[in-house]
Design a protein around this motif. Structure first.
Motif, PDB file in Angstrom:
ATOM      1  N   SER A 128      34.581 -37.684  34.072  1.00 54.26           N
ATOM      2  CA  SER A 128      33.576 -38.015  33.067  1.00 54.26           C
ATOM      3  C   SER A 128      33.148 -39.475  33.103  1.00 54.26           C
ATOM      4  N   ASP A 129      31.885 -39.692  32.729  1.00 57.91           N
ATOM      5  CA  ASP A 129      31.313 -41.034  32.612  1.00 57.91           C
ATOM      6  C   ASP A 129      31.260 -41.503  31.163  1.00 57.91           C
ATOM      7  N   ALA A 130      31.439 -40.596  30.226  1.00 51.84           N
ATOM      8  CA  ALA A 130      31.380 -40.928  28.804  1.00 51.84           C
ATOM      9  C   ALA A 130      32.142 -39.856  28.035  1.00 51.84           C
ATOM     10  N   PHE A 131      32.476 -40.173  26.774  1.00 55.73           N
ATOM     11  CA  PHE A 131      33.268 -39.266  25.945  1.00 55.73           C
ATOM     12  C   PHE A 131      32.600 -39.095  24.586  1.00 55.73           C
ATOM     13  N   VAL A 132      32.558 -37.844  24.116  1.00 58.82           N
ATOM     14  CA  VAL A 132      32.008 -37.530  22.806  1.00 58.82           C
ATOM     15  C   VAL A 132      33.013 -36.669  22.058  1.00 58.82           C
ATOM     16  N   VAL A 161      31.794 -41.881  21.789  1.00 60.57           N
ATOM     17  CA  VAL A 161      30.931 -41.636  20.637  1.00 60.57           C
ATOM     18  C   VAL A 161      31.545 -40.567  19.747  1.00 60.57           C
ATOM     19  N   LEU A 162      31.660 -40.871  18.454  1.00 61.32           N
ATOM     20  CA  LEU A 162      32.012 -39.862  17.455  1.00 61.32           C
ATOM     21  C   LEU A 162      30.724 -39.202  16.982  1.00 61.32           C
ATOM     22  N   ILE A 192      34.589 -50.359  20.019  1.00 61.07           N
ATOM     23  CA  ILE A 192      34.857 -49.448  21.137  1.00 61.07           C
ATOM     24  C   ILE A 192      34.279 -48.074  20.857  1.00 61.07           C
ATOM     25  N   VAL A 193      34.426 -47.623  19.615  1.00 65.06           N
ATOM     26  CA  VAL A 193      33.935 -46.294  19.251  1.00 65.06           C
ATOM     27  C   VAL A 193      32.621 -46.425  18.494  1.00 65.06           C
ATOM     28  N   GLN A 194      31.599 -45.744  18.998  1.00 68.04           N
ATOM     29  CA  GLN A 194      30.291 -45.713  18.360  1.00 68.04           C
ATOM     30  C   GLN A 194      30.140 -44.413  17.573  1.00 68.04           C
ATOM     31  N   GLN A 200      20.561 -36.219  19.255  1.00 67.95           N
ATOM     32  CA  GLN A 200      19.724 -37.201  19.932  1.00 67.95           C
ATOM     33  C   GLN A 200      20.364 -38.582  19.902  1.00 67.95           C
ATOM     34  N   GLU A 201      20.986 -38.926  18.777  1.00 72.39           N
ATOM     35  CA  GLU A 201      21.632 -40.232  18.661  1.00 72.39           C
ATOM     36  C   GLU A 201      22.854 -40.325  19.564  1.00 72.39           C
ATOM     37  N   VAL A 202      23.545 -39.213  19.790  1.00 76.35           N
ATOM     38  CA  VAL A 202      24.660 -39.208  20.742  1.00 76.35           C
ATOM     39  C   VAL A 202      24.176 -39.666  22.113  1.00 76.35           C
ATOM     40  N   ILE A 203      23.062 -39.091  22.553  1.00 79.51           N
ATOM     41  CA  ILE A 203      22.497 -39.463  23.856  1.00 79.51           C
ATOM     42  C   ILE A 203      22.167 -40.948  23.888  1.00 79.51           C
ATOM     43  N   GLU A 204      21.522 -41.440  22.823  1.00 76.87           N
ATOM     44  CA  GLU A 204      21.121 -42.841  22.775  1.00 76.87           C
ATOM     45  C   GLU A 204      22.327 -43.771  22.767  1.00 76.87           C
TER      46      GLU A 204
END
Length: 237
Positions: A128-132, A161-162, A192-194, A200-204
């Motif tokens: 993975s390149d990112a985590f949600v 991202v939360l 660290i955590v956004q 849509q905001e997750v993507i941004e």
């Protein structure tokens, strides 16, 4: 429409149950739909049930041509699948009736079966390149907090991202802020955590993520790092 961006692999932690209200499943599916639109790959815990099933089926898209990698320990695969029998796929599962195991299906992308939970978590991180983190239970909490800790320790610098659907994570955010005030988490490491309120905001948040200053500057290149998330490890399929 979503702005064009380079393809990414995004690890999503979420519940294998559907939650108490339909908004969770709706938003999970919407996040998957945006992944499909962008051509991003979903990396998730595998299976077809609950929010896991919804984000996977959304990412696969109406023509099942999306990119999804499910990684699931052997113990969690529904026994019916292991015995070679057809199983009825259930996406919406009530936590009180969840048996712990889940069916797997090609309609939900590619699935890799690994021996144990440690292998699953390591491989999800490597791919993975990112985590949600979407809503979930003990497993989701543990996974995202470990991922945040890895960033604080300098093991990775990937976006986290939360996805705070309908205020689900408000109390966790209060706890984090309380820990900052009490001197256990630095103000910089709080970043660290956004937090995102919509798909849509997750993507941004992923696209615009800035690695915070002030993280620990540790050396993870010694022998012990081979067990960390960046070590290439051949898994059993």
């Amino acid at each position: 429409m979503v702005a064009e961006t380079e393809p990414k692999s995004v690890c999503v932690y979420c519940g294998s149950s559907s939650g108490a209200t339909p908004i969770y499943s709706k938003q999970a599916n919407e996040l998957g739909r945006l992944f499909h639109e962008l051509g991003w790959r979903l990396v998730y815990g595998g299976g077809t049930t609950g929010l896991m099933g919804q984000v996977a089926i959304g990412t696969m898209g109406p023509d099942t041509d999306g990119a999804v990698l499910g990684i699931i320990p052997n113990a969690l695969v529904a026994k019916e699948r292991e015995d070679g029998k057809d199983v009825e796929i259930e996406i919406d599962v009530d936590v009180e009736h969840h048996k712990g195991s889940t069916p797997i299906s090609d309609k939900f992308g590619r699935t890799i079966v690994v021996p144990d939970m440690h292998s699953r978590k390591r491989m999800m991180a490597e791919e993975s390149d990112a985590f949600v983190a979407m809503p979930g239970g003990y497993g989701t909490f543990e996974e995202v907090m470990e991922c945040i800790t890895w960033s604080q320790l300098g093991i990775h610098n990937k976006p986290i991202v939360l996805f705070n659907i309908d205020g689900f994570y408000d109390h966790l955010l209060e706890l984090i802020n309380h820990s900052v005030k009490q001197g256990f988490i630095s103000e910089k490491n709080r970043e660290i955590v956004q937090v995102a309120e919509t798909a849509q905001e997750v993507i941004e948040k992923i696209q615009n993520y800035v690695v915070p200053e002030g993280r620990f500057n540790l050396n993870w290149t010694d022998e012990g790092h081979k067990h960390g998330p960046h070590h290439h490890h051949k898994e059993h399929c």
